[in-house]
Design a protein around this motif. Structure first.
Motif, PDB file in Angstrom:
ATOM      1  N   GLY A  56     -15.708  20.672  -1.352  1.00  0.00           N
ATOM      2  CA  GLY A  56     -16.782  19.891  -0.750  1.00  0.00           C
ATOM      3  C   GLY A  56     -16.429  18.410  -0.692  1.00  0.00           C
ATOM      4  N   TYR A  57     -15.692  17.941  -1.694  1.00  0.00           N
ATOM      5  CA  TYR A  57     -15.236  16.546  -1.704  1.00  0.00           C
ATOM      6  C   TYR A  57     -14.381  16.259  -0.467  1.00  0.00           C
ATOM      7  CZ  TYR A  57     -16.332  16.755  -6.743  1.00  0.00           C
ATOM      8  OH  TYR A  57     -16.946  16.910  -7.954  1.00  0.00           O
ATOM      9  N   GLN A  58     -13.482  17.193  -0.153  1.00  0.00           N
ATOM     10  CA  GLN A  58     -12.587  17.005   0.999  1.00  0.00           C
ATOM     11  C   GLN A  58     -13.375  17.003   2.309  1.00  0.00           C
ATOM     12  OE1 GLN A  58     -10.099  20.344  -0.104  1.00  0.00           O
ATOM     13  NE2 GLN A  58      -8.329  18.981  -0.393  1.00  0.00           N
ATOM     14  N   VAL A  59     -14.334  17.904   2.427  1.00  0.00           N
ATOM     15  CA  VAL A  59     -15.165  17.959   3.638  1.00  0.00           C
ATOM     16  C   VAL A  59     -15.943  16.650   3.777  1.00  0.00           C
ATOM     17  CG1 VAL A  59     -17.075  19.132   4.801  1.00  0.00           C
ATOM     18  CG2 VAL A  59     -15.363  20.474   3.558  1.00  0.00           C
ATOM     19  N   CYS A  60     -16.569  16.231   2.697  1.00  0.00           N
ATOM     20  CA  CYS A  60     -17.345  14.987   2.712  1.00  0.00           C
ATOM     21  C   CYS A  60     -16.451  13.806   3.061  1.00  0.00           C
ATOM     22  CB  CYS A  60     -18.015  14.777   1.357  1.00  0.00           C
ATOM     23  SG  CYS A  60     -19.081  13.318   1.278  1.00  0.00           S
ATOM     24  N   GLY A  61     -15.280  13.740   2.444  1.00  0.00           N
ATOM     25  CA  GLY A  61     -14.354  12.650   2.720  1.00  0.00           C
ATOM     26  C   GLY A  61     -13.940  12.599   4.178  1.00  0.00           C
ATOM     27  N   ASP A  92     -27.136  13.286  -1.957  1.00  0.00           N
ATOM     28  CA  ASP A  92     -27.931  13.938  -3.003  1.00  0.00           C
ATOM     29  C   ASP A  92     -27.167  15.135  -3.532  1.00  0.00           C
ATOM     30  OD1 ASP A  92     -30.081  14.426  -4.693  1.00  0.00           O
ATOM     31  OD2 ASP A  92     -31.567  14.432  -3.092  1.00  0.00           O
ATOM     32  N   TYR A  93     -27.715  15.719  -4.586  1.00  0.00           N
ATOM     33  CA  TYR A  93     -27.065  16.838  -5.261  1.00  0.00           C
ATOM     34  C   TYR A  93     -28.147  17.791  -5.749  1.00  0.00           C
ATOM     35  CZ  TYR A  93     -23.614  19.157  -8.260  1.00  0.00           C
ATOM     36  OH  TYR A  93     -22.756  20.059  -8.821  1.00  0.00           O
ATOM     37  N   ILE A  94     -28.039  19.046  -5.357  1.00  0.00           N
ATOM     38  CA  ILE A  94     -28.987  20.068  -5.799  1.00  0.00           C
ATOM     39  C   ILE A  94     -28.218  21.055  -6.668  1.00  0.00           C
ATOM     40  CG2 ILE A  94     -30.576  21.893  -5.109  1.00  0.00           C
ATOM     41  CD1 ILE A  94     -30.852  20.494  -2.397  1.00  0.00           C
ATOM     42  N   THR A  95     -28.744  21.287  -7.857  1.00  0.00           N
ATOM     43  CA  THR A  95     -28.061  22.230  -8.751  1.00  0.00           C
ATOM     44  C   THR A  95     -28.530  23.651  -8.473  1.00  0.00           C
ATOM     45  OG1 THR A  95     -29.726  21.886 -10.473  1.00  0.00           O
ATOM     46  CG2 THR A  95     -27.751  20.527 -10.585  1.00  0.00           C
ATOM     47  N   LYS A  96     -27.603  24.570  -8.650  1.00  0.00           N
ATOM     48  CA  LYS A  96     -27.925  25.990  -8.519  1.00  0.00           C
ATOM     49  C   LYS A  96     -28.345  26.512  -9.882  1.00  0.00           C
ATOM     50  CE  LYS A  96     -24.869  26.941  -4.642  1.00  0.00           C
ATOM     51  NZ  LYS A  96     -23.752  27.729  -4.153  1.00  0.00           N
ATOM     52  N   PRO A  97     -29.212  27.484  -9.911  1.00  0.00           N
ATOM     53  CA  PRO A  97     -29.797  28.207  -8.772  1.00  0.00           C
ATOM     54  C   PRO A  97     -30.749  27.306  -7.992  1.00  0.00           C
ATOM     55  CG  PRO A  97     -30.823  28.951 -10.810  1.00  0.00           C
ATOM     56  CD  PRO A  97     -29.730  28.001 -11.197  1.00  0.00           C
ATOM     57  N   GLN A 144     -19.322  19.608 -14.992  1.00  0.00           N
ATOM     58  CA  GLN A 144     -19.311  18.416 -15.821  1.00  0.00           C
ATOM     59  C   GLN A 144     -20.024  17.289 -15.100  1.00  0.00           C
ATOM     60  OE1 GLN A 144     -15.393  17.444 -17.147  1.00  0.00           O
ATOM     61  NE2 GLN A 144     -14.980  19.486 -17.923  1.00  0.00           N
ATOM     62  N   PHE A 145     -20.532  16.349 -15.889  1.00  0.00           N
ATOM     63  CA  PHE A 145     -21.293  15.230 -15.331  1.00  0.00           C
ATOM     64  C   PHE A 145     -20.463  14.414 -14.344  1.00  0.00           C
ATOM     65  CE2 PHE A 145     -22.746  10.794 -15.565  1.00  0.00           C
ATOM     66  CZ  PHE A 145     -24.012  10.964 -15.038  1.00  0.00           C
ATOM     67  N   HIS A 146     -19.183  14.242 -14.604  1.00  0.00           N
ATOM     68  CA  HIS A 146     -18.357  13.423 -13.713  1.00  0.00           C
ATOM     69  C   HIS A 146     -18.271  14.009 -12.299  1.00  0.00           C
ATOM     70  CE1 HIS A 146     -15.093  16.271 -14.653  1.00  0.00           C
ATOM     71  NE2 HIS A 146     -14.494  15.807 -13.584  1.00  0.00           N
ATOM     72  N   GLU A 147     -18.496  15.319 -12.151  1.00  0.00           N
ATOM     73  CA  GLU A 147     -18.508  15.926 -10.817  1.00  0.00           C
ATOM     74  C   GLU A 147     -19.710  15.425 -10.009  1.00  0.00           C
ATOM     75  OE1 GLU A 147     -18.408  20.165 -11.292  1.00  0.00           O
ATOM     76  OE2 GLU A 147     -16.270  20.175 -11.754  1.00  0.00           O
ATOM     77  N   VAL A 148     -20.842  15.320 -10.674  1.00  0.00           N
ATOM     78  CA  VAL A 148     -22.043  14.827 -10.003  1.00  0.00           C
ATOM     79  C   VAL A 148     -21.847  13.363  -9.606  1.00  0.00           C
ATOM     80  CG1 VAL A 148     -24.521  14.392 -10.238  1.00  0.00           C
ATOM     81  CG2 VAL A 148     -23.523  16.441 -11.250  1.00  0.00           C
ATOM     82  N   VAL A 149     -21.273  12.572 -10.502  1.00  0.00           N
ATOM     83  CA  VAL A 149     -21.020  11.162 -10.216  1.00  0.00           C
ATOM     84  C   VAL A 149     -20.054  11.027  -9.048  1.00  0.00           C
ATOM     85  CG1 VAL A 149     -20.026   9.034 -11.148  1.00  0.00           C
ATOM     86  CG2 VAL A 149     -21.524  10.432 -12.577  1.00  0.00           C
ATOM     87  N   LYS A 150     -19.047  11.884  -8.993  1.00  0.00           N
ATOM     88  CA  LYS A 150     -18.064  11.828  -7.910  1.00  0.00           C
ATOM     89  C   LYS A 150     -18.716  12.097  -6.552  1.00  0.00           C
ATOM     90  CE  LYS A 150     -13.542  13.465  -6.438  1.00  0.00           C
ATOM     91  NZ  LYS A 150     -12.380  14.290  -6.732  1.00  0.00           N
ATOM     92  N   VAL A 151     -19.685  13.007  -6.527  1.00  0.00           N
ATOM     93  CA  VAL A 151     -20.406  13.308  -5.283  1.00  0.00           C
ATOM     94  C   VAL A 151     -20.973  12.028  -4.688  1.00  0.00           C
ATOM     95  CG1 VAL A 151     -22.542  14.352  -4.405  1.00  0.00           C
ATOM     96  CG2 VAL A 151     -20.955  15.719  -5.750  1.00  0.00           C
ATOM     97  N   PHE A 152     -21.627  11.228  -5.518  1.00  0.00           N
ATOM     98  CA  PHE A 152     -22.240  10.003  -5.026  1.00  0.00           C
ATOM     99  C   PHE A 152     -21.187   8.942  -4.699  1.00  0.00           C
ATOM    100  CE2 PHE A 152     -25.737  12.004  -7.361  1.00  0.00           C
ATOM    101  CZ  PHE A 152     -26.685  12.029  -6.360  1.00  0.00           C
ATOM    102  N   LEU A 159     -26.049  20.341   4.400  1.00  0.00           N
ATOM    103  CA  LEU A 159     -26.111  20.968   3.075  1.00  0.00           C
ATOM    104  C   LEU A 159     -24.734  21.552   2.823  1.00  0.00           C
ATOM    105  CD1 LEU A 159     -29.532  22.765   3.483  1.00  0.00           C
ATOM    106  CD2 LEU A 159     -29.065  20.901   1.897  1.00  0.00           C
ATOM    107  N   LEU A 160     -24.068  21.097   1.771  1.00  0.00           N
ATOM    108  CA  LEU A 160     -22.668  21.423   1.553  1.00  0.00           C
ATOM    109  C   LEU A 160     -22.443  22.056   0.184  1.00  0.00           C
ATOM    110  CD1 LEU A 160     -19.612  21.197   2.265  1.00  0.00           C
ATOM    111  CD2 LEU A 160     -19.732  18.808   1.503  1.00  0.00           C
ATOM    112  N   ASN A 161     -21.932  23.283   0.200  1.00  0.00           N
ATOM    113  CA  ASN A 161     -21.543  23.930  -1.050  1.00  0.00           C
ATOM    114  C   ASN A 161     -20.287  23.224  -1.567  1.00  0.00           C
ATOM    115  OD1 ASN A 161     -21.657  25.829  -3.143  1.00  0.00           O
ATOM    116  ND2 ASN A 161     -20.257  27.194  -2.080  1.00  0.00           N
ATOM    117  N   MET A 162     -20.240  22.994  -2.857  1.00  0.00           N
ATOM    118  CA  MET A 162     -19.140  22.234  -3.453  1.00  0.00           C
ATOM    119  C   MET A 162     -17.792  22.942  -3.319  1.00  0.00           C
ATOM    120  SD  MET A 162     -18.412  19.497  -5.269  1.00  0.00           S
ATOM    121  CE  MET A 162     -19.724  18.984  -6.338  1.00  0.00           C
ATOM    122  N   HIS A 163     -17.788  24.265  -3.493  1.00  0.00           N
ATOM    123  CA  HIS A 163     -16.522  25.003  -3.512  1.00  0.00           C
ATOM    124  C   HIS A 163     -16.450  25.959  -2.328  1.00  0.00           C
ATOM    125  CE1 HIS A 163     -15.803  23.393  -7.487  1.00  0.00           C
ATOM    126  NE2 HIS A 163     -17.025  23.756  -7.809  1.00  0.00           N
TER     127      HIS A 163
END
Length: 190
Positions: free
Chosen positions: A82-87, A122-127, A108-116, A72-76
């Protein structure tokens, strides 16, 4: 996020159809200790083994030391995104198959697309919502388990095919030998 007491009560009242993956090891990566405490408490009560990392660098070291079943990875994070950690994890042949669930408020939507696109599972939105977290973890662990079973069956089938080819080769060789022996017997050269 909810308090630990509220999370515990919610978990106790959840639908019994949610199967706990007792023994699965989860790594939570978040630079906020409060978030780590809430999530780890929730997941430990569900039977998961939980490890925690407060930074991307610590997470990468933790994964290198012992592979978790899911992240489970927090984006920031403070030290890296989080992108760097995942990469970094996806370029490690030993860690590349670990499912990574990102957690964040998407700007923004492109952030969610970049995750995949970088390998996030997967991606869980906060809260964060307790039921959603548990269901998404369960589904990713189920997918991983099925992939592992498929890979094991594939390897077993490849071994069986190889064994059959060897047996077939031996039979052909024996058949040629026997055919040669019959010719010799017919000529009376024994």
């Amino acid at each position: 996020m909810r308090s630990v007491a509220n999370l515990t009560n919610t978990c106790s009242n959840m639908n019994e159809n949610l199967v706990s993956a007792t023994g699965s090891t989860l790594l939570i990566i978040d630079d906020r200790p409060h978030n780590l405490l809430l999530l780890s408490t929730l997941l430990i009560k569900q039977g998961y083994q939980v490890r925690k990392a407060l930074s991307g660098a610590a997470a990468i070291r933790t994964v290198a030391a012992q592979m978790p079943d899911l992240i489970l990875l927090n984006m920031h994070l403070r030290d890296m995104s989080g992108y760097q950690v995942c990469g970094a994890l996806k370029t490690n042949p030993e860690a590349c198959s670990i499912p990574i669930i990102f957690m964040d408020v998407p700007n923004q939507f492109h952030e969610v697309v970049k995750v995949f696109s970088i390998g996030g599972a997967d991606y869980i939105t906060k809260p964060l919502k307790v039921e959603e977290i548990l269901v998404r973890i369960y589904h990713q662990l189920t997918i991983k388990k099925l992939q592992t079973q498929l890979e094991e069956k594939d390897a077993k089938l490849k071994q069986e095919i190889l064994a059959r080819k060897r047996a077939e080769y031996s039979l052909k060789k024996l058949n040629r030998y026997c055919s040669g022996s019959e010719v010799i017997l017919k000529r009376g050269q024994v």
